[in-house]
Design a protein around this motif. Structure first.
Motif, PDB file in Angstrom:
ATOM      1  N   ILE A 306       0.822  -1.211   0.000  1.00 34.74           N
ATOM      2  CA  ILE A 306       0.000   0.000   0.000  1.00 34.74           C
ATOM      3  C   ILE A 306       0.853   1.257   0.000  1.00 34.74           C
ATOM      4  O   ILE A 306       0.366   2.342  -0.350  1.00 34.74           O
ATOM      5  N   LEU A 307       2.138   1.136   0.343  1.00 38.41           N
ATOM      6  CA  LEU A 307       3.017   2.312   0.348  1.00 38.41           C
ATOM      7  C   LEU A 307       3.127   2.957  -1.033  1.00 38.41           C
ATOM      8  O   LEU A 307       2.760   4.138  -1.202  1.00 38.41           O
ATOM      9  N   PRO A 308       3.618   2.256  -2.066  1.00 36.41           N
ATOM     10  CA  PRO A 308       3.714   2.901  -3.385  1.00 36.41           C
ATOM     11  C   PRO A 308       2.349   3.227  -3.975  1.00 36.41           C
ATOM     12  O   PRO A 308       2.196   4.246  -4.674  1.00 36.41           O
ATOM     13  N   THR A 309       1.356   2.367  -3.706  1.00 39.12           N
ATOM     14  CA  THR A 309       0.011   2.644  -4.218  1.00 39.12           C
ATOM     15  C   THR A 309      -0.534   3.945  -3.662  1.00 39.12           C
ATOM     16  O   THR A 309      -1.132   4.748  -4.395  1.00 39.12           O
ATOM     17  N   SER A 310      -0.318   4.188  -2.378  1.00 36.40           N
ATOM     18  CA  SER A 310      -0.817   5.405  -1.739  1.00 36.40           C
ATOM     19  C   SER A 310      -0.158   6.646  -2.330  1.00 36.40           C
ATOM     20  O   SER A 310      -0.816   7.669  -2.548  1.00 36.40           O
ATOM     21  N   ILE A 311       1.140   6.553  -2.589  1.00 27.87           N
ATOM     22  CA  ILE A 311       1.843   7.698  -3.173  1.00 27.87           C
ATOM     23  C   ILE A 311       1.273   8.022  -4.555  1.00 27.87           C
ATOM     24  O   ILE A 311       0.998   9.186  -4.879  1.00 27.87           O
ATOM     25  N   GLY A 312       1.079   6.995  -5.357  1.00 26.84           N
ATOM     26  CA  GLY A 312       0.532   7.223  -6.689  1.00 26.84           C
ATOM     27  C   GLY A 312      -0.874   7.781  -6.658  1.00 26.84           C
ATOM     28  O   GLY A 312      -1.198   8.714  -7.407  1.00 26.84           O
ATOM     29  N   ASP A 313      -1.726   7.237  -5.786  1.00 29.97           N
ATOM     30  CA  ASP A 313      -3.098   7.728  -5.684  1.00 29.97           C
ATOM     31  C   ASP A 313      -3.126   9.167  -5.175  1.00 29.97           C
ATOM     32  O   ASP A 313      -3.943   9.981  -5.616  1.00 29.97           O
ATOM     33  N   LEU A 383       3.600   9.426   5.910  1.00 28.33           N
ATOM     34  CA  LEU A 383       3.333   8.362   4.938  1.00 28.33           C
ATOM     35  C   LEU A 383       3.546   6.985   5.559  1.00 28.33           C
ATOM     36  O   LEU A 383       2.685   6.100   5.453  1.00 28.33           O
ATOM     37  N   LEU A 384       4.675   6.804   6.230  1.00 32.05           N
ATOM     38  CA  LEU A 384       4.974   5.512   6.841  1.00 32.05           C
ATOM     39  C   LEU A 384       3.999   5.189   7.960  1.00 32.05           C
ATOM     40  O   LEU A 384       3.528   4.057   8.098  1.00 32.05           O
ATOM     41  N   TRP A 385       3.674   6.186   8.769  1.00 30.70           N
ATOM     42  CA  TRP A 385       2.779   5.966   9.907  1.00 30.70           C
ATOM     43  C   TRP A 385       1.391   5.525   9.439  1.00 30.70           C
ATOM     44  O   TRP A 385       0.830   4.554   9.946  1.00 30.70           O
ATOM     45  N   PHE A 386       0.846   6.237   8.474  1.00 27.69           N
ATOM     46  CA  PHE A 386      -0.507   5.904   8.010  1.00 27.69           C
ATOM     47  C   PHE A 386      -0.520   4.633   7.164  1.00 27.69           C
ATOM     48  O   PHE A 386      -1.537   3.935   7.120  1.00 27.69           O
ATOM     49  N   ALA A 387       0.581   4.344   6.489  1.00 34.86           N
ATOM     50  CA  ALA A 387       0.645   3.079   5.762  1.00 34.86           C
ATOM     51  C   ALA A 387       0.576   1.911   6.736  1.00 34.86           C
ATOM     52  O   ALA A 387      -0.091   0.899   6.464  1.00 34.86           O
ATOM     53  N   VAL A 388       1.253   2.034   7.877  1.00 36.63           N
ATOM     54  CA  VAL A 388       1.246   0.966   8.868  1.00 36.63           C
ATOM     55  C   VAL A 388      -0.109   0.861   9.554  1.00 36.63           C
ATOM     56  O   VAL A 388      -0.780  -0.185   9.512  1.00 36.63           O
ATOM     57  N   PHE A 389      -0.541   1.947  10.177  1.00 36.36           N
ATOM     58  CA  PHE A 389      -1.764   1.882  10.983  1.00 36.36           C
ATOM     59  C   PHE A 389      -3.023   1.925  10.111  1.00 36.36           C
ATOM     60  O   PHE A 389      -3.963   1.147  10.319  1.00 36.36           O
TER      61      PHE A 389
END
Length: 587
Positions: A306-313, A383-389
């Motif tokens: 979800i990390l790279p996907t979130s950045i792209g979105d 970004l890292l925090w919300f990707a995790v939680f």
């Protein structure tokens, strides 16, 4: 720190241009600023105690007016701040140092980044880490995606990153850059009003400047109170979740805030080194531990995906999200008031506090380094925090549910605890979360009270203990009032009180920040480094013109001393363009 004038090229140091302690021979406490703001804070608390229903009605009416009439202003200015600071960084102004021309950064880059990382953490990330992405997943923004679908998951992460990355930190960067430039480059006192000297002149030290400092104190007071209120809500939810109490109503929330305010006072009187720094170190360790636990115990592969996907979105949706308003759309207006506009108001109310913090640690950096660090480092942390939680919350809800309430909604106060309930050692991790939030509460109140003390004492970076304790206690009292004015006696309803008052109180300071951008630009336009660059361009242009005319383009550039300060038109004909000939062949 001593009362010496802080160096930096630029305008002459006026009597008030000192960093700590105000002007020599004058009392440190600014009685007008402190008295007016203290009376205003106490009057608000008294109103809440004597007539909390009337205060709630007034806050609700004011919030509705602000959203309806100025919602567009919040949306427009927040995006404008992003463009403004990026433009400063990539333009010629990016070379300007926040200090003397030859001054080196006060902190090493690694230390500077580490402190920037700590500034990006707080009660907000703990409270919304699971709650916001999960809320957008089960109830996406109007006209975007179907609830609970993969598209909703992408929308949820994009909206969350929009609220927690570039935009908020651009808002902070405006204030931090203006304060750092005014303090370390111009040698003025560490006051918000000092930033406005290019616009107000000597009036920045008079009533006009004092009004600005008062507005900054009120913004900090209510913004910090909102954060403390969120912390109290989450601690109360933890007590309920663990079965230690049957229910936390308004009285319980006030009791939590009161107990933590006592802890704040003990922290304040212990001194900065043993107080804030000790608590901050514990914060960092506990936050990293809880994030690492969720990453390992939770859906690790899904989080990594979800990390790279979130950045792209986020990048794809950014233009749409940055221009959304509630024009003619009641559903969108309601959503914006609860999310985007509330966030922009919250960030704006925090700018005096966070701005002073990042300014204090950035002496010696260039404008370009400052903007790059302030925008990118905390954004990566978020970004890292919300990707995790957030990623873990979305995954667990999509797989088996259990993170929402019976009616399918998300209770923001309990969201993190519901997530931790999916993993082992829940009884341990939920207690760690409550301890972490409590420490954030105490250290946040401590730091915010110091900022309000600084603004009350003519820019002193070490305000008196009594003033710091007063503002800390006042912040706790305001937080309690903001919670109890809600129209229901439960944790979910109390959140509405925080959002309403934060939105209303931040509006005046939004106008201050727009003016701050204008003042900073006027200051930088006359910076000695910029003036030298302009002078150099003028001299070289004249030299090139004369060299081309006299030598048909085949000439070299040399310099010679002049007894007078020549006009550009009087540049010697020997000043010419270096075409790369050996030094022996130059004339």
């Amino acid at each position: 720190m001593s009362n010496d004038v802080v160096g930096g090229s630029g305008d002459a140091k006026a009597p008030g241009d000192v960093i700590a302690g105000g002007s020599p021979g004058r009392p440190r406490l600014d009685r007008l600023v402190f008295s007016a703001t203290a009376i205003g804070a106490l009057a608000f608390v008294a109103w809440g105690v004597l007539d909390h229903e009337g205060l709630a009605a007034a806050a609700g009416t004011a919030q509705k007016w602000v959203i309806t009439n100025t919602g567009w202003l919040f949306v427009l200015t927040a995006t404008a701040f992003v463009f403004f600071v990026i433009w400063l960084a990539i333009s010629r102004y990016g070379r300007i140092p926040l200090g003397d021309d030859d001054e080196k950064p006060e902190f090493r880059t690694v230390s500077w980044i580490a402190m920037m990382f700590s500034a990006g953490m707080g009660i907000g990330l703990m409270f919304w880490g699971v709650a916001e992405p999960l809320s957008h997943f089960v109830n996406p923004p109007p006209h975007t995606a179907e609830p609970g679908t993969p598209a909703a998951a992408e929308t949820a992460m994009a909206a969350t990153l929009f609220h927690w990355t570039l935009h908020p930190w651009a808002i902070y960067a405006v204030a931090g850059l203006a304060i750092a430039y005014s303090t370390f480059r111009k040698g003025r006192s560490q006051l918000i009003s000092s930033v406005f000297r290019p616009l107000l002149g000597h009036h920045a030290d008079g009533i006009g400047g004092r009004v600005i400092d008062m507005m900054a104190i009120f913004a900090t007071l209510f913004g910090s109170a909102a954060s403390l209120g969120l912390g109290a809500l989450q601690i109360g939810a933890g007590l309920e979740f663990n079965g230690w109490v049957d229910g936390i109503g308004k009285i319980g929330l006030v009791a939590i805030i009161s107990a933590l305010c006592v802890a704040f006072v003990l922290s304040a009187v212990s001194g900065v080194a043993r107080g804030i720094q000790w608590l901050s170190n514990i914060n960092m360790v506990l936050a990293l531990l809880i994030a690492a636990f969720v990453f390992v115990a939770g859906p690790t592969l899904f989080i990594l995906n979800i990390l790279p996907t979130s950045i792209g979105d986020y990048i794809e949706s950014l233009p749409t999200m940055a221009s959304r308003t509630g024009a003619g759309d009641e559903a969108m207006k309601a959503w914006l008031s609860s999310w985007t506009i509330f966030y922009w108001a919250w960030w704006i109310s925090w700018t005096p506090f966070v701005g002073m913090f990042i300014a204090r640690i950035s002496r010696g950096r260039t404008v370009r380094q400052f903007v790059t660090g302030v925008l990118l480092v905390p954004s990566v942390v978020s970004l890292l925090w919300f990707a995790v939680f957030g990623g873990a919350g979305i995954f667990e809800q999509a797989e088996g549910g259990g993170l929402t309430e019976a009616d399918g909604t998300v209770d923001s106060n309990f969201a993190l605890f519901h997530l931790l309930d999916q993993y082992p050692i829940t009884s341990v991790t939920t207690v760690v979360v409550m301890i972490l939030v409590a420490i954030f509460f105490v250290s946040g109140a401590d730091a915010a009270a110091i900022v309000m003390g600084t603004l009350s004492e003519r820019g002193s970076i070490e305000p008196s203990r009594k003033v710091v304790i007063f503002w800390g206690a006042a912040t706790g009292a305001v937080a309690a009032i903001m919670l109890v004015i809600a129209d229901s006696d439960n944790l979910g309803g109390a959140l509405a009180g925080l959002q309403a008052l934060t939105t209303v109180v931040s509006l005046p300071f939004l106008v201050v920040m727009v003016a701050m951008c204008v003042s900073l630009y006027k200051d930088m336009r006359d910076d000695p480094l910029i003036l030298r660059m302009d002078r150099g361009v003028q001299l070289v242009e004249v030299a090139v013109d004369k060299g081309t005319e006299l030598h048909e383009g085949d000439f070299a550039l040399v310099t010679e001393s002049s007894p007078d300060e020549p006009d550009v038109a009087d540049v010697p004909e020997t000043l010419s363009l270096d075409k790369g000939e050996p030094a022996s062949e130059r004339t």
